[in-house]
Enzyme design. Sequence first.
Site, PDB file in Angstrom:
ATOM      1  N   ARG A   1      -7.911   1.998 -14.731  1.00 16.75           N
ATOM      2  CA  ARG A   1      -8.008   2.660 -13.417  1.00 16.75           C
ATOM      3  C   ARG A   1      -8.836   3.950 -13.437  1.00 16.75           C
ATOM      4  NH1 ARG A   1      -4.196   4.435 -10.972  1.00 16.75           N
ATOM      5  NH2 ARG A   1      -4.819   3.895  -8.849  1.00 16.75           N
TER       6      ARG A   1
ATOM      7  N   TYR B   1     -11.932   3.605 -10.878  1.00 16.61           N
ATOM      8  CA  TYR B   1     -12.021   4.393  -9.647  1.00 16.61           C
ATOM      9  C   TYR B   1     -11.473   5.808  -9.788  1.00 16.61           C
ATOM     10  CZ  TYR B   1      -8.208   0.916  -8.967  1.00 16.61           C
ATOM     11  OH  TYR B   1      -7.180   0.040  -9.143  1.00 16.61           O
TER      12      TYR B   1
ATOM     13  N   GLY C   1       3.525  -3.534  -3.924  1.00 19.94           N
ATOM     14  CA  GLY C   1       3.292  -3.847  -5.336  1.00 19.94           C
ATOM     15  C   GLY C   1       3.429  -2.580  -6.162  1.00 19.94           C
ATOM     16  N   ARG C   2       2.414  -1.720  -6.035  1.00 20.17           N
ATOM     17  CA  ARG C   2       2.355  -0.474  -6.803  1.00 20.17           C
ATOM     18  C   ARG C   2       3.658   0.331  -6.758  1.00 20.17           C
ATOM     19  NH1 ARG C   2      -2.392   2.077  -7.502  1.00 20.17           N
ATOM     20  NH2 ARG C   2      -3.184   0.875  -5.741  1.00 20.17           N
TER      21      ARG C   2
ATOM     22  N   GLY D   1       0.780  -1.235   0.000  1.00 21.64           N
ATOM     23  CA  GLY D   1       0.000   0.000   0.000  1.00 21.64           C
ATOM     24  C   GLY D   1       0.809   1.281   0.000  1.00 21.64           C
TER      25      GLY D   1
ATOM     26  N   CYS E   1     -15.662   1.611 -26.717  1.00 20.48           N
ATOM     27  CA  CYS E   1     -17.072   1.968 -26.749  1.00 20.48           C
ATOM     28  C   CYS E   1     -17.678   2.027 -25.348  1.00 20.48           C
ATOM     29  CB  CYS E   1     -17.828   0.983 -27.620  1.00 20.48           C
ATOM     30  SG  CYS E   1     -17.167   0.953 -29.279  1.00 20.48           S
ATOM     31  N   GLU E   2     -17.224   2.967 -24.564  1.00 17.87           N
ATOM     32  CA  GLU E   2     -17.745   3.259 -23.229  1.00 17.87           C
ATOM     33  C   GLU E   2     -17.516   4.741 -22.996  1.00 17.87           C
ATOM     34  OE1 GLU E   2     -19.081   1.648 -20.612  1.00 17.87           O
ATOM     35  OE2 GLU E   2     -19.088  -0.348 -21.523  1.00 17.87           O
TER      36      GLU E   2
ATOM     37  N   GLU F   1       4.894  -6.149   1.760  1.00 17.44           N
ATOM     38  CA  GLU F   1       4.645  -6.670   0.410  1.00 17.44           C
ATOM     39  C   GLU F   1       4.175  -5.563  -0.533  1.00 17.44           C
ATOM     40  OE1 GLU F   1       1.857  -9.821   1.314  1.00 17.44           O
ATOM     41  OE2 GLU F   1       0.331  -8.384   1.930  1.00 17.44           O
TER      42      GLU F   1
END
Length: 386
Positions: free
Chosen positions: A284, A288, A247-248, A203, A315-316, A245
């Site tokens: 992403r 969010y 990640g990002r 995190g 197409c969104e 741990e």
Amino acid sequence: MKETIKAFKEGFQSDHFKTKVLYASKAFQTVAMLKLIQSYGLGLDVVSGGEIYTALKAEFPVETIYFHGNNKTPAELRYAIENGIIHFVVDNRMEVELLSILSQEYDKKLHVMIRLNVGIEAHTHEYIVTAHVDSKFGMLYESENCQQAIQIVQTSDHLVLEGFHAHIGSQIFEMTAWLAEIDKLVGYLKEFDEELSLNLGGGFGIRYTESDRPLPIEETVKELVRYTEEALQKQGVTIQQLMIEPGRSMVGEAGTTLYTVGFIKQTPHKKYYFVDGGMTDNIRPALYQATYRCDLATKLTAAKTEKVTVAGKMCESGDVVIQETFLPPAEPGDILAVYATGAYGYSMSSNYNRALTPAVVFVNGDTSRLVVRRQEYADLLRGEVL
Ligand SMILES: *Cc1c(COP(=O)(O)O)cnc(C)c1O
């Protein structure tokens, strides 16, 4: 990535217990990445059979792999055990029951970290919170579910209680939540005779835009170690190993996505720069409302006089890369560089609209290396029964 790995490794050390940095590989998992992680001696988090498969193909040392997930299938657990994985971060009582049966069947000693919901939320956005009481992840320590899980591990001849795990959020920009987490976790250890291990989760925040103020990695992990040492001493307990741990933070800022600008369109209130990708290579913003910085790589020194929305080609209506940013006047063919896309971009990519996943290139100084080739149309039919 190399600088970040070194900062984590060098800062996260103690004279009182062993320490281990595990790379949460879901952020960006490819064989080349796992080889890089392995070359620095870090461990690995995996969350699925597919991630285990990739780790095995990268010849990642299995004894440093931790298998996470709230609903590992029986087939995935068997696959993990059959391939020599011994560390399991368990999410619920049913998982412990199944693991106990499988450990007996395979006659293997399996090390169990219990994933706790410590009820602490460190978040920047509702959708990436994982620690409210009804979270799908982990167990409340005091719950019957958790106490039974611990008991099953302790009475099994094949399961070994390795310790406790918690992960309190994403994009964390301040220490206080982690320190509260440490106090909670260390407090639980007093009830155990054996020396256990703790995993504080990931995190660590990164800089997507100017308003993000990430903590310096080396100082942050040093402080986590120091505070844990202090908490242990206060409570009169010892641990075998402390883990984190990330990640990002390991890959996020290293990544830059290069798009080509296509059509440009003015609507009554907006100017759109359309690019040749979008939610299929970076979901992403749609998922969010994540924000990013960008530049026109082909007009780096030009004045940013245009207020624009950078939108994808899918197409969104939600397929937007950047809601609002200032850029120089553009023309079709300009290259748009979007920064800090290394984490949860490629790994969350899809073939929606039969878009092709772009290539991934590792750059080191003035050398570069293709690590994932650009998809081609034939890849789209792979698996189709014609
Ligand atoms: C996703 C995840 C991580 C990594 O989180 P980052 O925000 O990428 O550092 C670590 N631990 C667990 C359990 C996770 O689910």
